[in-house]
Design an enzyme around this catalytic site. Sequence first.
Site, short mmCIF file in Angstrom:
data_model
loop_
_atom_site.label_atom_id
_atom_site.label_comp_id
_atom_site.label_asym_id
_atom_site.label_seq_id
_atom_site.Cartn_x
_atom_site.Cartn_y
_atom_site.Cartn_z
CG HIS A 162 -4.17 4.40 -0.75
ND1 HIS A 162 -3.23 3.41 -0.78
CD2 HIS A 162 -4.43 4.70 -2.06
CE1 HIS A 162 -2.93 3.12 -2.05
NE2 HIS A 162 -3.66 3.89 -2.83
CG ASP B 110 -1.87 1.16 1.22
OD1 ASP B 110 -1.46 2.28 0.84
OD2 ASP B 110 -3.04 0.95 1.55
CG HIS B 111 1.38 4.40 -3.12
ND1 HIS B 111 0.11 4.14 -3.56
CD2 HIS B 111 1.50 5.75 -3.15
CE1 HIS B 111 -0.50 5.28 -3.86
NE2 HIS B 111 0.32 6.28 -3.61
C1 BG6 Z 1 -3.52 4.94 -6.32
C2 BG6 Z 1 -4.85 5.04 -7.00
O1 BG6 Z 1 -3.48 3.81 -5.48
O2 BG6 Z 1 -3.28 6.10 -5.55
C3 BG6 Z 1 -4.92 6.28 -7.86
O3 BG6 Z 1 -5.08 3.89 -7.81
C4 BG6 Z 1 -4.54 7.51 -7.07
O4 BG6 Z 1 -6.22 6.44 -8.42
C5 BG6 Z 1 -3.24 7.30 -6.30
O5 BG6 Z 1 -4.41 8.60 -7.97
C6 BG6 Z 1 -2.97 8.44 -5.36
O6 BG6 Z 1 -1.69 8.33 -4.84
P1 BG6 Z 1 -0.87 9.62 -4.38
O7 BG6 Z 1 0.39 9.05 -3.81
O8 BG6 Z 1 -0.66 10.45 -5.62
O9 BG6 Z 1 -1.71 10.33 -3.38
#
Ligand code: BG6
Length: 487
Positions: free
Chosen positions: A237, A174-175
């Site tokens: 997230h 989960d980045h």
């Molecule tokens: C991803 C989603 O997991 O997270 C995207 O699939 C989204 O739709 C993105 O834009 C948002 O990540 P960050 O790091 O730009 O907030």
Amino acid sequence: MARTPVGKLLLFGATGDLARRMLLPSLYGLHADGLLPEGLTIVASARSDNDDASYRALAQAALDEFLPEDRKGEEALGTFLERLVFQAADLSNLDTFAALAAKVGDVSGGLAIFLSTAPSLFEPAVKGLQSVGLAGETVRIGLEKPLGYDLASSKEINDTVASAFPEDRIFRIDHYLGKETVQNILALRFGNSFFEPIWNAQGIDNVQITISETVGLEDRAGYYEGAGALRDMVTNHMLQLLALIAMEPPATYDKTAIRDEKAKVFRALRRMTPDDVQQQTVIGQYVAGAVKGEIVKGYDEELGKDSNVETFVAVKAHVDNWRWQGVPFYIRTGKRMAARRSEIAIQFKPVPHSMFTGRGGRLQPNMLVIRLQPEEYVQLLVMAKEPGLDRDGIRLREVPLNLSMDAEFAGSRRRIAYERLLLDLIEGDQTLFVRRDEVEAQWAWTDAIRAGWAANGSKPKSYAAGTWGPSAAIALTERDGVTWQDD
Ligand code: BG6
């Protein structure tokens, strides 16, 4: 924690968007700082027909385009590209794995696999890897979302992966957990003594979590139409952020203690009935509007057909345990909103009695704002007296106590979330990866919401691109006397 770095990394989807935008720049960043194990080979794989040379050219172009400015033009580029080799593979075809295994070669020194693929390809991919000996004891696997589209499909994927890899060799990504400011929530909560005594239903009135984006579909129609905002952002997230805010203090900083506490939060999320869903959720879809002064199309127009997929969702959630009884957690996320922002706002309870009322002084309850992006700061809004002789009464004003991470840590390198996660995968530290029971509890909760929408025949309400979502989302909190933190 004992780290056991691997000698090889196998990257699926290596020509795709995620690889070009995030993975290659992250690996390069780690390489340039001397953090990758010496001799680590990166075997890139995708369906397309590349060879080592053409893939290196592709990687170089991607780095040119997506590397953060402060990392461009560094000398390490040549040695980084030398680490890369390419092998074409079609995950749906078992026959391709022999050639892949040959290219990867000996894995006795450890192999980390990064698998990012459509939910339907996890099974053939895992079977294929296993069939050619790429799932043995020295191999660990990182899995990128989407890990299914509901609880049942996620269980299937988890079962498939578990048939080849034990849980302690599975790294679910989960980045958001790779983001510095997200990890900083732990430091803020458990590294300071003054928050914890009031970090509960006695001290906190409500919590708001917002991830608003200004982008629209971004050429991801195929995926997004099958997902929608709830599955794309909330299941993973946003619930991870909620868990970090709501969890009990872990005893140690390790994969078991931290993930145990998060899992308990997911299990304590109040499951919604269709009636609750009607009252406590709002879905929206953007129509044409203006984002940052630029006219943009509506979702249906971008897509080229009518759709009922939600590009915005707001939910009033509850964590049913002692600490959080009666405290609403308002969550909202959407595409094409007024600003790009990830933020957690914690609204404390008002003081029990104001001594200033008779002198005209008005108090606001304190608020803690944790801004995760685009800026990184923590702000505590506190009451102060305006300077003056107070002849016309006492004037009180809310002023911020500011911790700007950007300014305070200006000298330290800002890293892409995937740098942290790829390095942890390579070194074998699971703390910032999601355990199976977490993922399944997350799905169980969001599935009930989707079931409620289906039972109620809910359709997304329109909101103009460039706004904070449909007006019903404002009503969701205002009914409780709470205002979304929008400035
Ligand atoms: C991803 C989603 O997991 O997270 C995207 O699939 C989204 O739709 C993105 O834009 C948002 O990540 P960050 O790091 O730009 O907030």
